[in-house]
Design an enzyme around this catalytic site. Structure first.
Site, PDB file in Angstrom:
ATOM      1  CG  PHE A   1      -1.744  -1.125   1.507  1.00 53.14           C
ATOM      2  CD1 PHE A   1      -3.039  -1.167   1.003  1.00 53.14           C
ATOM      3  CD2 PHE A   1      -1.291  -2.207   2.249  1.00 53.14           C
ATOM      4  CE1 PHE A   1      -3.857  -2.265   1.241  1.00 53.14           C
ATOM      5  CE2 PHE A   1      -2.094  -3.316   2.493  1.00 53.14           C
ATOM      6  CZ  PHE A   1      -3.382  -3.336   1.978  1.00 53.14           C
ATOM      7  CG  ASP A   2       1.116   5.851  -1.732  1.00 56.66           C
ATOM      8  OD1 ASP A   2       2.220   6.051  -1.195  1.00 56.66           O
ATOM      9  OD2 ASP A   2       0.409   6.772  -2.180  1.00 56.66           O
ATOM     10  N   GLY A   3       0.951   5.231   1.177  1.00 55.77           N
ATOM     11  CA  GLY A   3       0.455   5.793   2.425  1.00 55.77           C
ATOM     12  C   GLY A   3      -0.572   6.889   2.222  1.00 55.77           C
TER      13      GLY A   3
ATOM     14  CG  ASP B   1      -2.422   8.872  -4.167  1.00 54.34           C
ATOM     15  OD1 ASP B   1      -2.508  10.121  -4.221  1.00 54.34           O
ATOM     16  OD2 ASP B   1      -1.392   8.293  -3.789  1.00 54.34           O
TER      17      ASP B   1
END
Length: 313
Positions: A161-163, A275
């Protein structure tokens, strides 16, 4: 979360994400909905090849074999097909041995309306509009991007996951976009002990974490990683936020702006959520990638999609 599913992890998947429907989609684009429907019925006994999310779904369902008692993972099919044109999809599900028994065939309408009714923690689709609608209704969702990634031939399931704007809100990313790196760094240092608000994937991460807790640490078939462009000193707020949420991330990569693709390959992610389109482009040749159209990096006025029976999902 729907009471019907108790404490299950519930994943919704579109038919076009699960199987390769490019051929029938081409029929739709070139000849229209009626020709598409006729094509699907005429070919309903021809099995579909796996799609982008197929390896992920297979591993998710395999988790149920590792735990005693009631299944802990439920995968639900959400499709723009009608039940008539969707028969080919269910025939292929049966052939591939996927334990998927629940579905919503929406006859050309967007299926996002049912993600909340089914109590889904995550919705994966190839239709950007459906994904945006699911996100707007508080469900973690991502648009799967076609990639050349390879399925890892083991049972361990690795999420990355990106943050900011994925696990966390985009509050920090807004500071960066509006004021630059210096302003971002100063803001994060000043707010280091203040947990960030949750992003669209917080609840999904919590559900994964709860499922991980049912296994001894050394034999858990699920592994999670945070892969972020942040670096020190902006790392502290991330660590403290996850601690405040009481969530364990197995690996955390603070890359300081380095390209994410090679690191995701080294980690061996089954799927990566980000995102930003640029990061997704970097990742897609190495791992299955889901774009999360959320936050300041994604001004979305009118996402384009096909108004057909299924072709986009």
């Amino acid at each position: 979360m729907s009471k019907n599913f108790g404490d299950k992890l519930v994943i919704a998947i579109s038919s076009r994400a699960l199987f390769n429907l490019d051929e029938s989609h081409q029929v739709y684009e070139q000849e229209g909905l009626e020709a598409y429907s006729r094509y699907q019925v005429e070919h309903e006994d021809e099995l579909l090849e796996p799609g982008e999310a197929f390896p992920l779904v297979k591993k998710l369902l395999r988790i149920n074999e590792k735990l005693e008692g009631e299944p802990r993972v439920e995968v639900i099919l959400l499709s723009r097909n009608s039940a008539d044109t969707g028969l080919r999809v269910f025939n292929s599900i049966e052939h591939h041995g996927l334990n998927i028994t629940r579905a919503a065939f929406c006859g050309g309408e967007s299926p996002y309306r049912y993600v909340s009714a089914f109590g889904c923690h995550l919705f994966l689709s190839t239709n950007a509009e459906d994904v945006c609608n699911a996100l707007d209704n508080g469900v973690a969702a991502a648009t799967l991007i076609s990639s050349g990634s390879r399925d890892r031939k083991d049972d361990e399931l690795r999420f990355a996951f990106d943050g900011d704007a994925v696990l966390f809100s985009d509050e920090s990313e807004r500071v960066f976009k509006e004021g630059g790196l210096a302003a971002f760094t100063q803001s994060e240092k000043a707010s280091a002990k203040q947990p960030m608000s949750g992003g669209p994937f917080k609840n999904f991460l919590q559900a994964l974490h709860a499922l991980q807790a049912e296994f001894p640490p050394r034999t858990c078939p699920i592994r999670t990683a945070l892969v972020t462009a942040r670096s020190a000193p902006a790392h502290e707020r991330v660590v403290r936020t996850l601690r405040a949420w009481d969530i364990r991330i197995d690996e955390s990569l603070f890359l300081g702006g380095l390209d994410k693709g090679s690191f995701l390959k080294s980690y061996g992610a089954d799927v990566f959520f980000d995102d930003q389109q640029a990061h997704c482009e970097s990742a897609k040749s190495h791992v299955a990638t889901g774009h999360v159209p959320h936050g300041i990096a994604n001004p979305r006025a009118n996402p384009h999609s096909n108004p057909d029976g299924e072709s986009s999902s």
